[in-house]
Design a protein around this motif. Structure first.
Motif, PDB file in Angstrom:
ATOM      1  N   PRO A  47     -72.802  87.226  -3.735  1.00 52.32           N
ATOM      2  CA  PRO A  47     -73.507  88.281  -3.002  1.00 52.32           C
ATOM      3  C   PRO A  47     -74.556  87.761  -2.031  1.00 52.32           C
ATOM      4  CG  PRO A  47     -73.399  88.801  -5.349  1.00 52.32           C
ATOM      5  CD  PRO A  47     -72.934  87.389  -5.194  1.00 52.32           C
ATOM      6  N   VAL A  48     -74.984  86.518  -2.202  1.00 48.48           N
ATOM      7  CA  VAL A  48     -75.943  85.943  -1.262  1.00 48.48           C
ATOM      8  C   VAL A  48     -75.330  85.845   0.134  1.00 48.48           C
ATOM      9  CG1 VAL A  48     -77.308  83.873  -0.730  1.00 48.48           C
ATOM     10  CG2 VAL A  48     -77.172  84.707  -3.070  1.00 48.48           C
ATOM     11  N   SER A  49     -74.009  85.746   0.186  1.00 46.65           N
ATOM     12  CA  SER A  49     -73.303  85.683   1.466  1.00 46.65           C
ATOM     13  C   SER A  49     -72.726  87.051   1.832  1.00 46.65           C
ATOM     14  CB  SER A  49     -72.182  84.639   1.375  1.00 46.65           C
ATOM     15  OG  SER A  49     -71.618  84.388   2.645  1.00 46.65           O
ATOM     16  N   SER A  50     -73.456  88.096   1.528  1.00 48.31           N
ATOM     17  CA  SER A  50     -72.937  89.463   1.602  1.00 48.31           C
ATOM     18  C   SER A  50     -72.537  89.925   2.998  1.00 48.31           C
ATOM     19  CB  SER A  50     -73.965  90.440   1.024  1.00 48.31           C
ATOM     20  OG  SER A  50     -75.175  90.377   1.755  1.00 48.31           O
ATOM     21  N   ARG A  51     -73.042  89.291   4.031  1.00 48.08           N
ATOM     22  CA  ARG A  51     -72.718  89.727   5.396  1.00 48.08           C
ATOM     23  C   ARG A  51     -71.554  88.935   5.993  1.00 48.08           C
ATOM     24  NH1 ARG A  51     -72.998  94.537   7.734  1.00 48.08           N
ATOM     25  NH2 ARG A  51     -73.330  94.424   9.998  1.00 48.08           N
ATOM     26  N   THR A  52     -71.024  88.008   5.234  1.00 50.16           N
ATOM     27  CA  THR A  52     -69.953  87.154   5.750  1.00 50.16           C
ATOM     28  C   THR A  52     -68.611  87.674   5.288  1.00 50.16           C
ATOM     29  OG1 THR A  52     -71.447  85.270   5.531  1.00 50.16           O
ATOM     30  CG2 THR A  52     -69.137  84.784   5.961  1.00 50.16           C
ATOM     31  N   THR A  53     -67.817  88.142   6.239  1.00 47.28           N
ATOM     32  CA  THR A  53     -66.451  88.557   5.944  1.00 47.28           C
ATOM     33  C   THR A  53     -65.606  88.368   7.196  1.00 47.28           C
ATOM     34  OG1 THR A  53     -65.097  90.274   4.883  1.00 47.28           O
ATOM     35  CG2 THR A  53     -66.746  91.024   6.479  1.00 47.28           C
ATOM     36  N   GLY A  54     -64.344  87.978   6.997  1.00 47.34           N
ATOM     37  CA  GLY A  54     -63.468  87.691   8.124  1.00 47.34           C
ATOM     38  C   GLY A  54     -63.678  86.315   8.718  1.00 47.34           C
ATOM     39  N   ALA A  55     -64.437  85.469   8.038  1.00 47.78           N
ATOM     40  CA  ALA A  55     -64.737  84.140   8.559  1.00 47.78           C
ATOM     41  C   ALA A  55     -63.726  83.110   8.058  1.00 47.78           C
ATOM     42  CB  ALA A  55     -66.141  83.709   8.147  1.00 47.78           C
TER      43      ALA A  55
END
Length: 253
Positions: free
Chosen positions: A231-239
């Motif tokens: 969840p710390v990387s919650s803004r990362t998607t599609g990378a």
């Protein structure tokens, strides 16, 4: 850094050696429960035994991801045992590099459809999680042409495209989807250890191509996989996260 995955559940395919085993280690170190699979009964048992005294639960299953029914049953059984799923990592690969008919079949069935079927089985559980995450292992060979172009590289490219599409489709359902593309990674029993012994000239040329002057380690890949899953990387998607020591030269636009 607290990755906020303590007591959450991660599922990892191909978790007994190399990058997969390092991913299991890294999840356990962060306090997550882990279910992993592999084809070798001896390797599954040895890996499970290594975590017998861990403060979390680590469960191994003998499984060939080409068997869709068994793969789906494993996902369902894992979710029932742990009360759900939070993070899945599709790591297993046929590592089928030579351009042969059987290698195309193996790459499609294991690398690509193994990922697709894992995702499809896991989605109902990930949607119920507050931290649903999908990470699939691709490769630098999926991003640019190199010696592994052919069945391996082509299917790794397809995985990047598939996961990027999932990121768009699943964002509204609270599930993130990313790929990780390692560069050449050295570990005991792996492809590069074998090439070091059997084709030293090629091995040395591969090392020389990397500006860092060395190959990567499974632990270096695993650290990023677990962070990206958290969840710390919650803004990362599609990378598509490259972890290659500046081996590749292209700019991702």
């Amino acid at each position: 850094m607290d990755l906020r995955i303590a007591n959450k559940t991660a599922l990892v395919t191909g978790g007994t050696k190399g990058i997969g085993r390092a991913i299991v280690d890294a999840f356990v170190a962060e306090g997550a429960n882990v279910a992993f699979c592999a084809r070798s009964a001896d390797e599954v048992a040895a890996t499970e035994a290594a975590f017998a005294s861990a403060p979390v639960t680590v469960v191994g299953t003998v499984l060939d991801v080409r068997d869709t029914a068994c793969l789906t049953a494993w996902v369902n059984d894992t979710a029932e045992r742990f009360g759900g799923l939070d993070m899945i990592v599709s790591n297993v690969s046929a590592l089928a590099i030579p351009d042969t008919a059987q290698n195309w079949v193996d790459s499609l069935e294991i690398d690509l459809m193994g990922t697709v079927n894992l995702v499809q089985a896991s989605l109902p559980f990930l949607e119920k999680s507050s931290a649903g995450s999908i990470v699939a292992l691709s490769s630098v060979s999926g991003r640019e042409v190199d010696f592994a172009s052919g069945p391996y590289g082509t299917v790794k490219t397809a995985i990047i495209g598939y996961i990027a599409g999932l990121a768009l489709q699943l964002a509204g359902r609270g599930i993130r989807a990313n790929t990780v593309s390692p560069g050449n990674t050295y570990h005991a029993g792996g492809v590069w250890e074998s090439l070091e012994a059997s084709d030293r000239e090629f091995f040395d040329s591969a090392v020389a191509l990397n500006p860092t002057g060395r190959l990567g380690t499974p632990q270096e890949i695993a650290a990023s996989v677990v962070f990206l899953s958290s969840p710390v990387s919650s803004r990362t998607t599609g990378a598509n996260l490259l972890i290659d020591g500046a081996l590749t030269r292209g700019i991702q636009l």
